[in-house]
Scaffold this motif. Structure first.
Motif, PDB file in Angstrom:
ATOM      1  N   TYR A 129      -2.668 -15.196   3.224  1.00  0.00           N
ATOM      2  CA  TYR A 129      -2.461 -13.906   3.876  1.00  0.00           C
ATOM      3  C   TYR A 129      -0.975 -13.595   3.821  1.00  0.00           C
ATOM      4  CZ  TYR A 129      -7.068 -14.016   6.150  1.00  0.00           C
ATOM      5  OH  TYR A 129      -8.406 -14.038   6.405  1.00  0.00           O
ATOM      6  N   ASP A 130      -0.651 -12.309   3.784  1.00  0.00           N
ATOM      7  CA  ASP A 130       0.727 -11.865   3.854  1.00  0.00           C
ATOM      8  C   ASP A 130       0.729 -10.560   4.641  1.00  0.00           C
ATOM      9  OD1 ASP A 130       3.439 -11.777   3.447  1.00  0.00           O
ATOM     10  OD2 ASP A 130       3.340 -11.105   1.375  1.00  0.00           O
TER      11      ASP A 130
ATOM     12  N   GLY B 230       5.527   0.571  13.259  1.00  0.00           N
ATOM     13  CA  GLY B 230       4.151   0.841  13.677  1.00  0.00           C
ATOM     14  C   GLY B 230       3.119   0.766  12.577  1.00  0.00           C
ATOM     15  N   LEU B 231       3.526   0.575  11.318  1.00  0.00           N
ATOM     16  CA  LEU B 231       2.592   0.460  10.187  1.00  0.00           C
ATOM     17  C   LEU B 231       2.775  -0.890   9.516  1.00  0.00           C
ATOM     18  CD1 LEU B 231       2.677   3.855   8.252  1.00  0.00           C
ATOM     19  CD2 LEU B 231       0.839   2.936   9.641  1.00  0.00           C
ATOM     20  N   THR B 232       1.693  -1.655   9.440  1.00  0.00           N
ATOM     21  CA  THR B 232       1.756  -2.975   8.837  1.00  0.00           C
ATOM     22  C   THR B 232       0.735  -3.100   7.721  1.00  0.00           C
ATOM     23  OG1 THR B 232       2.455  -3.924  10.935  1.00  0.00           O
ATOM     24  CG2 THR B 232       1.601  -5.458   9.296  1.00  0.00           C
ATOM     25  N   GLU B 233       1.198  -3.578   6.584  1.00  0.00           N
ATOM     26  CA  GLU B 233       0.325  -3.867   5.447  1.00  0.00           C
ATOM     27  C   GLU B 233      -0.121  -5.318   5.583  1.00  0.00           C
ATOM     28  OE1 GLU B 233       0.909  -4.146   0.644  1.00  0.00           O
ATOM     29  OE2 GLU B 233       2.391  -5.064   1.974  1.00  0.00           O
ATOM     30  N   VAL B 234      -1.421  -5.562   5.467  1.00  0.00           N
ATOM     31  CA  VAL B 234      -1.955  -6.917   5.475  1.00  0.00           C
ATOM     32  C   VAL B 234      -2.625  -7.146   4.129  1.00  0.00           C
ATOM     33  CG1 VAL B 234      -3.523  -8.549   6.584  1.00  0.00           C
ATOM     34  CG2 VAL B 234      -2.282  -6.868   7.968  1.00  0.00           C
ATOM     35  N   LEU B 235      -2.265  -8.250   3.496  1.00  0.00           N
ATOM     36  CA  LEU B 235      -2.765  -8.592   2.171  1.00  0.00           C
ATOM     37  C   LEU B 235      -3.420  -9.958   2.237  1.00  0.00           C
ATOM     38  CD1 LEU B 235      -2.725  -8.000  -0.957  1.00  0.00           C
ATOM     39  CD2 LEU B 235      -0.530  -9.183  -0.984  1.00  0.00           C
TER      40      LEU B 235
END
Length: 122
Positions: free
Chosen positions: A95-96, A103-108
Motif C-alpha cells: 500500500y502507498d 484534505g485529499l489523499t491518494e491510496v494505492l
C-alpha cells in the motif's frame, strides 16, 4: 476482499502476499504490475467529528474508518486487475498513500500478478 469476505471469481486472500513467494506454490508465469487506486477526501462532518476526537486523544475512529475503506477498495481493485490479466495470485503486495492536496489523499495498492501452481507435498 480485504475484510475476509470472498466475492465470486475474486482472488482469495490466501493467494495475495507481501512476500515474493507463496508457500506451497511455484510461480509459473509473471504477468506484471497490477494496481488499485482511489482518491479520498474528508467530509465537513468527518472533519468536525475528527477534530472533536483529537481533543480527547486516542484513536480517531472517523479517520480510521475512512482509511480502512480506501484500503479495502484499492485492494479489491488490484485483485480485479490481476484477475483480468489471468492471474490467480498476487505477490509483493504493498500500500502507498500520498496527500494530493490538503484534505485529499491518494491510496494505492499494488503488486505483481502471477500464475501459480500447487507444489505437491514432498
Amino acid at each position: 476482499m480485504a475484510s475476509g469476505l470472498q466475492r465470486s471469481g475474486a482472488i482469495p486472500a490466501s493467494m495475495v502476499t507481501t512476500a515474493f513467494e507463496l508457500p506451497g506454490h511455484r510461480i509459473v508465469r509473471s504477468l506484471g504490475v497490477v494496481r488499485g487506486i482511489t482518491v479520498r477526501s474528508r467530509s465537513i462532518v468527518g472533519n468536525l467529528v475528527g477534530g472533536l476526537q483529537t481533543i480527547f486523544g486516542g484513536n480517531i475512529t472517523v479517520y480510521t474508518q475512512l482509511c480502512e475503506q480506501a484500503r479495502e477498495l484499492t485492494y479489491e481493485q488490484m485483485c480485479d486487475h490481476a484477475r483480468a490479466h489471468g492471474a490467480n495470485a498476487v505477490i509483493g503486495m504493498r500500500y502507498d498513500a500520498t496527500e494530493v492536496m490538503a484534505g485529499l489523499t491518494e491510496v494505492l495498492c499494488y503488486g505483481t500478478a502471477v500464475v501459480v501452481a500447487s507444489v505437491p507435498d514432498a
